[in-house]
Design a protein around this motif. Structure first.
Motif, PDB file in Angstrom:
ATOM      1  N   LYS A 460     -38.524  -1.764  25.898  1.00  9.70           N
ATOM      2  CA  LYS A 460     -39.328  -0.681  26.115  1.00  9.70           C
ATOM      3  C   LYS A 460     -38.864   0.084  27.518  1.00  9.70           C
ATOM      4  O   LYS A 460     -38.850  -0.507  28.437  1.00  9.70           O
ATOM      5  CB  LYS A 460     -40.700  -0.893  25.784  1.00  9.70           C
ATOM      6  CG  LYS A 460     -41.204  -1.443  24.685  1.00  9.70           C
ATOM      7  CD  LYS A 460     -42.723  -1.436  24.543  1.00  9.70           C
ATOM      8  CE  LYS A 460     -43.223  -1.927  23.157  1.00  9.70           C
ATOM      9  NZ  LYS A 460     -44.603  -2.393  23.123  1.00  9.70           N
ATOM     10  N   ASP A 461     -38.865   1.507  27.181  1.00 10.38           N
ATOM     11  CA  ASP A 461     -38.671   2.262  28.557  1.00 10.38           C
ATOM     12  C   ASP A 461     -40.292   2.682  29.135  1.00 10.38           C
ATOM     13  O   ASP A 461     -40.804   3.524  28.217  1.00 10.38           O
ATOM     14  CB  ASP A 461     -37.941   3.638  28.031  1.00 10.38           C
ATOM     15  CG  ASP A 461     -37.540   4.294  29.302  1.00 10.38           C
ATOM     16  OD1 ASP A 461     -37.859   3.861  30.502  1.00 10.38           O
ATOM     17  OD2 ASP A 461     -37.166   5.278  29.331  1.00 10.38           O
ATOM     18  N   GLN A 500     -39.845   3.075  21.253  1.00  7.08           N
ATOM     19  CA  GLN A 500     -39.465   4.297  21.411  1.00  7.08           C
ATOM     20  C   GLN A 500     -39.177   5.106  20.397  1.00  7.08           C
ATOM     21  O   GLN A 500     -39.411   6.403  20.109  1.00  7.08           O
ATOM     22  CB  GLN A 500     -37.894   4.176  22.378  1.00  7.08           C
ATOM     23  CG  GLN A 500     -38.010   3.569  23.697  1.00  7.08           C
ATOM     24  CD  GLN A 500     -36.622   3.691  24.369  1.00  7.08           C
ATOM     25  OE1 GLN A 500     -35.694   4.373  24.022  1.00  7.08           O
ATOM     26  NE2 GLN A 500     -36.219   2.633  25.278  1.00  7.08           N
ATOM     27  N   ARG A 503     -42.666   6.352  19.202  1.00  4.73           N
ATOM     28  CA  ARG A 503     -43.150   7.525  20.274  1.00  4.73           C
ATOM     29  C   ARG A 503     -42.503   8.682  19.751  1.00  4.73           C
ATOM     30  O   ARG A 503     -43.051   9.880  19.686  1.00  4.73           O
ATOM     31  CB  ARG A 503     -42.779   6.818  21.570  1.00  4.73           C
ATOM     32  CG  ARG A 503     -43.683   5.898  21.986  1.00  4.73           C
ATOM     33  CD  ARG A 503     -43.432   5.569  23.654  1.00  4.73           C
ATOM     34  NE  ARG A 503     -43.665   6.761  24.666  1.00  4.73           N
ATOM     35  CZ  ARG A 503     -44.967   6.929  25.008  1.00  4.73           C
ATOM     36  NH1 ARG A 503     -45.824   6.010  24.622  1.00  4.73           N
ATOM     37  NH2 ARG A 503     -45.249   8.086  25.765  1.00  4.73           N
ATOM     38  N   GLN A 504     -41.102   8.534  19.597  1.00  5.53           N
ATOM     39  CA  GLN A 504     -40.423  10.062  19.157  1.00  5.53           C
ATOM     40  C   GLN A 504     -40.781  10.570  17.946  1.00  5.53           C
ATOM     41  O   GLN A 504     -40.905  11.689  17.813  1.00  5.53           O
ATOM     42  CB  GLN A 504     -38.868   9.629  19.178  1.00  5.53           C
ATOM     43  CG  GLN A 504     -38.174   9.407  20.627  1.00  5.53           C
ATOM     44  CD  GLN A 504     -36.863   9.159  20.724  1.00  5.53           C
ATOM     45  OE1 GLN A 504     -36.272   8.684  19.646  1.00  5.53           O
ATOM     46  NE2 GLN A 504     -36.203   9.230  21.909  1.00  5.53           N
ATOM     47  N   ALA A 510     -40.101   9.623  24.919  1.00  7.54           N
ATOM     48  CA  ALA A 510     -39.303   8.395  24.647  1.00  7.54           C
ATOM     49  C   ALA A 510     -39.864   7.111  25.948  1.00  7.54           C
ATOM     50  O   ALA A 510     -40.118   6.277  25.516  1.00  7.54           O
ATOM     51  CB  ALA A 510     -37.882   8.345  24.681  1.00  7.54           C
ATOM     52  N   ARG A 511     -40.250   7.712  26.927  1.00  3.67           N
ATOM     53  CA  ARG A 511     -40.338   6.794  28.085  1.00  3.67           C
ATOM     54  C   ARG A 511     -42.185   6.528  27.964  1.00  3.67           C
ATOM     55  O   ARG A 511     -42.663   7.688  28.206  1.00  3.67           O
ATOM     56  CB  ARG A 511     -39.996   7.349  29.483  1.00  3.67           C
ATOM     57  CG  ARG A 511     -40.404   6.431  30.638  1.00  3.67           C
ATOM     58  CD  ARG A 511     -39.621   7.158  31.815  1.00  3.67           C
ATOM     59  NE  ARG A 511     -39.799   6.456  33.079  1.00  3.67           N
ATOM     60  CZ  ARG A 511     -39.271   5.388  33.535  1.00  3.67           C
ATOM     61  NH1 ARG A 511     -38.222   5.015  32.737  1.00  3.67           N
ATOM     62  NH2 ARG A 511     -39.614   4.592  34.647  1.00  3.67           N
TER      63      ARG A 511
END
Length: 765
Positions: A460-461, A500, A503-504, A510-511
Motif C-alpha cells: 500500500k501507499d 489503492q 481508494r481510487q 491513491a495514497r
C-alpha cells in the motif's frame, strides 16, 4: 571504561535515530544533499566513538557503511531505493551491535555474525570499485579538501586533558590509541608541568598533556573528531604542516566573488579551520570586548590559539579585501579588517606548537550560543530523577501535615510560616515534575520507519503526518505509551487503509494517510491516531461478536458500544491471519495498557471516511493538584483541573440530573456509587467536573478545598476496584481516595443517554 561505554551507547543511539530520519528524508527527496551530509556525519560520529571505546566489530562495520555514504555524498552513486533499503538495514544492524556492546559481549552471536557478513557483502556490491583504496576518514561536507590532502604529512597536535576526565570515565590513552587509526605517531611528548607534589596528588585526577607529531592523510576535522567525547574537557590545538598552507591558500584564492567577506567562514570553507575552533575564537573575541573597547581581530585570535598558520590568515585577509573591492562597485559593504591591522598582531608560530595555558571559554552570542547549548545539557540517570520525585512527594505530605497542625494550634505566626512553606513546596513540586516532562515528538518520529516498512509489506501507499510533536508528557508515560501507539498504527494500516484500487474506485487519493496528533486538554494529554480509510464496519463487528458469543443475538447496541467490542480479548474481524493482525491480540492490550496509566481510549469512526482513536492520559503519574471532598467519614480527591464549579444540591431531588443554567447535568451520588454507610448530610454539594467535553456532577457531603495530592498506587488487592484511580495520605494521616473522573463521567453520561436517546439499533439476522 564502563561509564565511557555507557555514554557512547546512549549518544550513538541518538546519532542512529538521526541517521534513520535522514535516510527516510533522503528517500522522499533524493536531490537534497544536506540529508546525505547529515547521515554521513552520524555514521562518522558512531565510528569515531567506537574506536575510542575499542569496539572493533562496530568500528569496522560502520566504516563499511561510511564508504558507501561517502560515494553517495560525492555523487559517484545515486541514492536509489535499493541503496536506501540497504542503509536502513545497516542502521538496524548497528542497533544490534550497540545492544551487544551495552551488554558487555566481547564476541557476537552466530546469528549476528551471519547478518553482519551478509550486510558487508551487500555493501561491497553496492560500492564503487574505488572504495577499496579510499581513506577510512573523509572530510565533512562543509570543508573543501585541499588539493594535496591525500598525501600523508606531519600534523602537530597539542592536547591538555582536564582534571576530571578520569572521573567521567574517559581514558586519555584510548584517544591517543585511536589516533593511530588515522596514521602513524612519529613523536609523542608527555607534558607533566601541572603535576603537583606527591602528597597533594589526587589519584582520580588527570594532570597530563601531550604534544604529538602525527603522520596522516586525514584532514583537520577527522583529527578533531577523535577528541569529540572530551572536547569540552580538554584544550586542543591542531596545527597543519607547512606544506598544507599552499593548498589552503590556493582554495582561499579560488573562492567566488559572491561569497560574503567573513574571515572565519573563508577559513572554514577552505578546510583550514573547524567550526569548533572558530566558535572558540569568537568566544575569546566576545570576552575581550567585555573588558576592552577595541577587541583583537578574529584572525589574530585564531593564530594565537594555534588554530591556523599566519600565512593562511594573511592570504584570507587579502582575498577578503579583493572581494570587498569588487562588491563596492554595486553596493556598500561592511567594514573589513585591514591586512596591516591583523599583521601587526600576528606572531610567528613555532613548530611543534607550545602548549597554551588552560583558560576559561565564555559563551558568545548567536551562533556560538546555539552551538554550545548541548554542552550546557546535563544527563541525569532516570533512577536519580525518580528518587527526587519520591522525596518531593514525601515533602508535600509532610508539609500538609505541618499545615494541619498549625491550623489546629491557632498560632497566627505559625500558620503564616506554614503557608509560606506550602507555597515553596508547591514551586519545588512543579519544578521537579517539569524535569521529567519530555516532548512526544521523538516517540512520534519513530513511526516514520514503521509506516514505511509496513506499507511496503502490505503493498500500500501510505504516508504519515505528525502534528503536535512539541506537546510535553511525563517521561514515564512516554515510555509506556509506545506499544499501544504501535498497535494502533499497524492496525490502521492493515485494517483501516484500503488498497489503492479500492481508494481510487471510491474517489479517494491513491495514497492513504495516517495522522498522529497530540495536544493538551485541561489536565490531560490527548493523543490521536487517525486514518482516512474505510472506517469501522459496524454490522460486521456486531455479527462477529454475536457469533463469538460476546453479546446476545437480540441485544441492541449503539455505535459507540459496538466500536468498544474491538477492545475485547480475542476479538478480530480479519478474514485471514497475517504477520500484522488477525489473531485477536493487540487492541485488548491497548485498552488494558491505557487503563493502567489512568487513561482512556475512545473510537470515532465514519464509514467510508476513516477512524480516529483518541487516547487521553494524565499529565503525570506522580503529584497533582486535587480538590478534597468528603462523604461521611470517607475522603475523596477530585483532580483539580477537571473541576468546573461547585453548587448546592437542591433538597428532595429525586432525579439523576440537574438543570444547570439551561443545560442538563447528570450526576452521581458517591455514597450510592461506593455503597457507603451512614446517612447523607442535610446540605449536600455537587462538584461539577468536565472530561472530554462532557460535564457531570459528583454529589458529596462536604467540601474541603484545594489539596496537593501525592498519588499512591492501589495494591493488587484493589486492582479491580472501579471508580478509584489511586490513594493519597492527608495531612491528618488519614487515607484519601483519588476519584477516577473519566470512568465516573462516562458512567453518568451513559445513564443520561439511556434516559433521553431513542432506542438504538438492533442486530438483524
Amino acid at each position: 571504561m564502563d561509564e565511557l561505554t555507557g555514554v557512547f551507547v546512549q549518544e550513538s543511539r541518538e546519532q542512529l535515530a538521526e541517521m534513520e530520519a535522514g535516510l527516510l528524508a533522503l528517500e522522499a527527496n533524493p536531490e537534497e544533499t544536506s540529508d546525505i551530509n547529515a547521515i554521513f556525519r552520524a555514521a562518522h560520529t558512531i565510528k569515531g566513538g567506537a574506536g575510542v571505546v575499542e569496539c572493533s566489530y562496530l568500528e569496522s562495520f560502520t566504516h563499511k557503511v561510511e564508504n558507501l555514504l561517502d560515494q553517495l555524498r560525492d555523487g559517484r552513486l545515486s541514492p536509489s531505493e535499493m541503496r536506501i533499503n540497504l542503509l536502513l538495514d545497516c542502521a538496524d544492524h548497528i542497533g544490534l551491535l550497540l545492544d551487544a556492546l551495552e551488554q558487555g559481549e566481547t564476541t557476537l552471536s552466530t546469528s549476528v555474525i551471519d547478518a553482519d557478513t551478509r550486510l558487508r557483502e551487500r555493501l561491497e556490491q553496492e560500492s564503487a570499485p574505488s572504495v577499496a583504496s579510499a581513506s577510512p576518514a573523509s572530510p565533512p561536507p562543509e570543508a573543501v579538501a585541499p588539493v594535496g590532502e591525500n598525501a600523508p604529512d606531519i600534523w602537530y597536535i597539542s592536547v591538555r586533558f582536564g582534571e576530571d576526565v578520569l572521573r567521567h570515565g574517559m581514558d586519555p590513552i584510548a584517544f591517543l590509541r585511536f589516533l593511530t587509526t588515522l596514521g602513524d605517531i612519529r613523536e609523542l611528548q608527555t607534558l607533566a608541568d601541572t603535576m603537583p607534589p606527591a602528597e597533594q596528588m589526587d589519584p582520580e585526577a588527570c594532570y597530563l598533556g601531550f604534544e604529538i607529531c602525527l603522520e596522516t592523510s586525514a584532514g583537520k576535522p577527522e583529527i578533531e573528531a577523535v577528541f569529540d567525547f572530551v572536547r569540552d574537557e580538554c584544550e586542543l590545538h591542531i596545527l597543519p604542516p607547512h606544506s598544507r598552507s599552499e593548498d589552503y591558500i590556493a582554495l582561499i584564492n579560488a573562492l567566488p566573488d559572491d561569497e560574503r567577506p567573513l574571515l572565519g567562514e573563508m577559513l572554514l570553507r577552505a578546510g583550514a579551520l573547524t567550526e569548533s575552533e572558530l566558535l572558540i575564537g569568537l568566544n575569546s573575541q566576545e570576552l575581550a570586548k567585555a573588558y576592552t573597547d577595541n577587541s583583537p581581530p578574529i584572525g589574530a585570535i585564531l593564530v594565537e590559539h594555534k588554530s591556523v598558520r599566519p600565512e593562511v590568515v594573511e592570504a584570507a585577509i587579502q582575498r577578503q579585501s579583493a572581494i570587498q573591492q569588487a562588491q563596492q562597485q554595486t553596493a556598500p559593504a561592511p567594514r573589513v579588517i585591514e591586512h596591516e591591522e591583523v599583521s601587526a598582531q600576528i606572531e610567528p608560530v613555532a613548530s611543534p606548537p607550545a602548549v597554551v595555558a588552560d583558560g576559561e571559554h565564555h559563551p558568545a552570542p548567536a551562533k556560538a550560543r546555539a552551538a554550545s547549548s548541548e554542552a550546557r545539557m546535563l544527563r541525569v540517570q532516570a533512577e536519580k530523577l525518580d528518587r527526587l520525585i519520591d522525596l518531593v512527594g514525601e515533602l508535600v505530605i509532610a508539609g500538609a501535615s505541618a499545615t494541619e497542625l498549625a491550623r489546629q494550634s491557632g498560632a497566627t505566626q505559625l500558620v503564616e510560616a506554614t503557608s509560606l512553606l506550602s507555597r515553596l513546596v508547591e514551586d519545588i513540586r512543579d519544578s521537579a515534575l517539569q524535569l521529567r516532562m519530555v516532548q512526544i515528538g521523538e516517540t512520534f518520529n519513530r513511526f516514520n520507519r514503521v509506516v514505511r516498512d509496513v506499507s511496503h509489506e502490505l503493498g500500500k501507499d501510505i504516508g504519515l503526518v505528525i502534528r503536535g510533536g512539541e506537546t510535553e508528557l511525563d517521561k514515564s508515560l512516554i515510555e509506556k505509551v509506545g506499544d499501544p501507539l504501535m498497535h494502533l498504527v499497524r492496525n490502521a494500516m492493515d485494517h483501516g487503509i484500503e488498497s489503492q484500487e479500492k481508494r481510487q474506485a471510491a474517489g479517494k487519493p491513491a495514497r492513504g494517510r495516517i495522522e498522529l496528533n497530540a495536544y493538551h486538554d485541561s489536565s490531560s494529554v490527548v493523543i490521536e491516531v487517525s486514518d482516512d480509510g474505510g472506517g469501522l464496519p459496524y454490522d460486521k463487528i456486531l455479527a462477529k461478536a454475536v457469533a463469538q458469543g460476546l453479546v446476545p443475538a437480540n441485544q441492541s447496541l449503539t455505535d459507540e458500544e459496538i466500536a468498544a467490542l474491538i477492545f475485547r480479548p480475542g476479538f478480530s474481524t480479519a478474514d485471514r491471519v497475517s504477520n500484522l493482525s488477525g489473531r485477536g491480540v493487540g487492541l485488548d492490550v491497548v485498552a488494558r495498557n491505557i487503563q493502567a496509566l489512568r487513561g482512556t481510549v475512545e473510537i470515532k469512526s465514519k464509514p467510508g471516511q476513516g477512524s480516529r482513536f483518541v487516547i487521553r492520559l494524565p499529565l503525570t503519574l506522580a503529584i497533582i493538584d486535587g480538590f478534597l471532598t468528603a462523604v461521611g467519614k470517607n475522603y475523596f480527591i477530585v483532580p483539580l483541573d477537571t473541576v468546573v464549579e461547585c453548587i448546592e444540591l437542591p433538597t428532595h431531588c429525586d432525579r439523576e440530573y440537574l438543570n444547570l443554567r439551561g443545560e442538563v447535568l447528570p450526576f452521581l451520588r458517591l455514597r450510592d456509587e461506593f455503597e457507603l454507610e451512614g446517612e447523607p448530610s442535610t446540605r449536600q454539594s455537587v462538584v461539577v467536573v468536565q472530561y472530554a467535553g462532557h460535564k457531570v456532577g459528583l454529589v458529596v457531603d462536604r467540601l474541603h478545598g484545594e489539596f496537593q495530592t501525592v498519588i499512591k498506587p492501589l495494591g493488587p488487592l484493589f486492582r479491580h476496584l472501579r471508580g478509584i484511580g489511586g490513594s493519597t495520605i492527608l495531612g491528618s494521616g488519614e487515607v484519601g481516595l483519588i476519584l477516577d473522573v473519566p470512568l465516573l463521567a462516562r458512567r453518568a453520561s451513559r445513564r443520561e443517554a439511556r434516559s433521553f436517546e431513542p432506542a438504538p439499533r438492533a442486530h438483524k439476522h
